[in-house]
Design a protein around this motif. Structure first.
Motif, PDB file in Angstrom:
ATOM      1  N   THR A 125       0.818  -1.211   0.000  1.00  0.00           N
ATOM      2  CA  THR A 125       0.000   0.000   0.000  1.00  0.00           C
ATOM      3  C   THR A 125       0.856   1.268   0.000  1.00  0.00           C
ATOM      4  OG1 THR A 125      -1.738  -1.162   1.195  1.00  0.00           O
ATOM      5  CG2 THR A 125      -1.812   1.236   1.259  1.00  0.00           C
ATOM      6  N   ALA A 126       1.940   1.260   0.755  1.00  0.00           N
ATOM      7  CA  ALA A 126       2.795   2.451   0.879  1.00  0.00           C
ATOM      8  C   ALA A 126       4.271   2.044   0.846  1.00  0.00           C
ATOM      9  CB  ALA A 126       2.470   3.197   2.166  1.00  0.00           C
ATOM     10  N   PRO A 127       4.760   1.614  -0.313  1.00  0.00           N
ATOM     11  CA  PRO A 127       6.148   1.139  -0.398  1.00  0.00           C
ATOM     12  C   PRO A 127       7.194   2.216  -0.126  1.00  0.00           C
ATOM     13  CG  PRO A 127       5.177   1.320  -2.588  1.00  0.00           C
ATOM     14  CD  PRO A 127       4.074   1.547  -1.586  1.00  0.00           C
ATOM     15  N   GLU A 128       6.808   3.482  -0.240  1.00  0.00           N
ATOM     16  CA  GLU A 128       7.739   4.565   0.063  1.00  0.00           C
ATOM     17  C   GLU A 128       7.979   4.700   1.561  1.00  0.00           C
ATOM     18  OE1 GLU A 128       4.783   4.913  -1.417  1.00  0.00           O
ATOM     19  OE2 GLU A 128       5.221   5.380  -3.506  1.00  0.00           O
ATOM     20  N   ILE A 129       7.081   4.134   2.358  1.00  0.00           N
ATOM     21  CA  ILE A 129       7.146   4.270   3.814  1.00  0.00           C
ATOM     22  C   ILE A 129       7.565   2.977   4.500  1.00  0.00           C
ATOM     23  CG2 ILE A 129       5.814   4.889   5.878  1.00  0.00           C
ATOM     24  CD1 ILE A 129       6.251   7.196   3.803  1.00  0.00           C
TER      25      ILE A 129
END
Length: 63
Positions: free
Chosen positions: A19-23
């Protein structure tokens, strides 16, 4: 916003990293999630909120 993953609860379902690979990243040794930086940039807050809701173990908190 700050985000945290409770390692005692995380089971490595990977929902947050998808869902949030940057985080979120998955640890090599056990596949459990960890955060790159607990301070979430405003541009990624919506994805982190979605990750919190999608975690089957409710291991992610954000405030």
């Amino acid at each position: 916003m700050k985000v945290r993953v409770d390692q005692a609860l995380c089971q490595g379902h990977t929902q947050c990293a998808m869902t949030a690979p940057e985080i979120f990243a998955l640890r090599d040794e056990d596949g459990h999630a960890e955060v790159h930086d607990e301070h979430v940039p405003a541009a990624h807050e919506a994805a982190v909120r979605e990750a919190v809701l999608s975690c089957p173990e409710q291991a992610i908190t954000a405030d």
